[in-house]
Design an enzyme around this catalytic site. Structure first.
Site: not given
Ligand SMILES: NC(=O)c1ccc[n+]([C@@H]2O[C@H](COP(=O)([O-])OP(=O)(O)OC[C@H]3O[C@@H](n4cnc5c(N)ncnc54)[C@H](OP(=O)(O)O)[C@@H]3O)[C@@H](O)[C@H]2O)c1
Length: 344
Positions: A254, A63, A279
């Site tokens: 993001y 990370y 973001f």
């Molecule tokens: N930039 C920011 O400030 C910020 C803030 C929050 C979260 N995030 C990021 O946003 C993402 C989601 O976080 P979350 O907590 O919402 O996650 P989460 O609830 O754990 O969900 C993970 C998601 O990713 C999908 N996924 C996993 N592997 C994948 C792949 N190889 N190809 C396409 N989709 C895939 C899953 O879909 P399936 O059901 O199809 O497996 C699910 O929709 C993470 O990368 C996290 O680090 C960023």
């Protein structure tokens, strides 16, 4: 266990990692000492904390920001204040608190944290909502508010729409009259997932394959092309999603769940002048440390949505702390569609 003069337990259990690596190999449940309460510190009994992708990446050492080792895992969660230092004015015993910054290490039964690392949340919201409030709903809220001026009837497209962020986007957009086009990966139980996201307020739920099909025209008979695209995936999914963005629209990246770069056809820049932005909630918080008004406005708006039943906790599985290995494993599996929340 040791007891302090005030009768408060002074040892805690925590999910600790001493080196970076695969979570199943490096995370251990250990007893840790709870430090003495300083004047500006707050002693917190943690109640619940989710396992998010960023927590996993921090443990793996991949990370953007890493905690000094040994570290307690977890960046999000909710706890109850047990005791406050003599110079803490804004919090008192019994209050609920969530992290105000990342890197708190929430996977522990209790901890002593500086007051400025905590944010008070009202106790009249469900515990699971509070435990999952500081990262994903805030990210969804900011991305919907800060990049395009959206009016009721406008639309937004997003991939990984069943993620924690995605579910919050659907609900916050719905509450503002903004239509959502939600892209998910195909799976055997797709109809169940479509039903679940539709019940949250999704206007359209489509698979990544459908993005390429001529039938996409039908979607845009009832709603306008999106001005905003939210990209959590990267790779092909992003390229296909971008096709449907309005000219001069914005795509905000993001997340990078596919671990593939974002590829943009030259024509999208030349003929449609699309804007590509990024973001990171952690950066937003850093930049708004002195702007408590913006933080409070966002938190109030989200808590209001929760109270009105318009923003719920993500679909989740509650896991007792001692079963943390199951939670870590499930959080890393594809198609789990359920946020793992540790009960502390
Ligand atoms: N930039 C920011 O400030 C910020 C803030 C929050 C979260 N995030 C990021 O946003 C993402 C989601 O976080 P979350 O907590 O919402 O996650 P989460 O609830 O754990 O969900 C993970 C998601 O990713 C999908 N996924 C996993 N592997 C994948 C792949 N190889 N190809 C396409 N989709 C895939 C899953 O879909 P399936 O059901 O199809 O497996 C699910 O929709 C993470 O990368 C996290 O680090 C960023």
């Amino acid at each position: 266990m040791q007891r302090a003069a005030a009768g408060v337990l002074r040892a805690a259990r925590a999910l600790l990692y001493e080196r970076h690596g695969e979570p199943s190999a490096v995370v251990q449940l250990k007893d840790i000492e709870v430090p003495k309460l300083g004047d500006t510190d707050v002693h917190v009994k943690m109640l619940a904390a989710p396992v998010n992708p960023a927590d996993i990446n921090m443990i793996q050492g991949t990370y953007a920001t890493l905690s000094p080792l040994p570290a307690v895992g977890g960046n999000e969660g909710v706890g109850e204040v047990l005791e406050v230092g003599s110079r803490v004015a804004a919090l008192k015993a019994g209050d609920w608190v969530i992290p105000a910054t990342s890197g708190l290490g929430t996977w522990r039964t209790q901890g002593v944290f500086p007051e400025q690392m905590l944010l008070k949340v009202p106790r009249d919201i469900p515990m699971l909502c509070a435990a999952t409030l500081s990262v994903n709903p805030c990210t969804a809220y900011r991305m919907l508010a800060d990049f395009e001026t959206l009016a009721p009837g406008d639309s937004v497209i997003q991939n990984a729409a069943n993620s924690g962020v995605g579910q919050a986007v659907i609900q916050i957009a719905k509450a503002s009259g903004i239509k959502t086009i939600n892209v998910v990966r195909d799976r055997p139980d797709l109809p169940k997932l479509v039903e679940r996201l539709t019940a949250l307020g999704a206007d359209h739920v489509i698979t990544e394959d459908m993005l390429r099909k001529p039938e996409m025209k039908d979607v845009f008979k009832s709603i306008p092309k999106p001005r905003l695209a939210l990209n959590c995936v990267g790779g092909k999914s992003t390229t296909e999603m971008l096709r449907h963005l309005q000219p001069k629209g914005t795509m905000v990246t993001y997340g990078g769940m596919a671990k593939q770069p974002v590829m943009v056809p030259v024509s999208a820049f030349i003929f449609r002048d699309v804007r590509l932005r990024g973001f990171w909630m952690t950066q937003w918080r850093k930049e708004h440390e002195q702007d408590q008004h913006s933080v409070a406005t966002m938190m109030d708006a989200l808590c209001q949505l929760i109270r009105r039943g318009q923003l719920t906790a993500p679909a989740c599985t509650q896991v007792p702390l001692q079963d943390y290995q199951e939670a870590l494993e499930a959080a890393m599996k594809p198609f789990t569609s359920s946020k793992q929340i540790l009960l502390l």
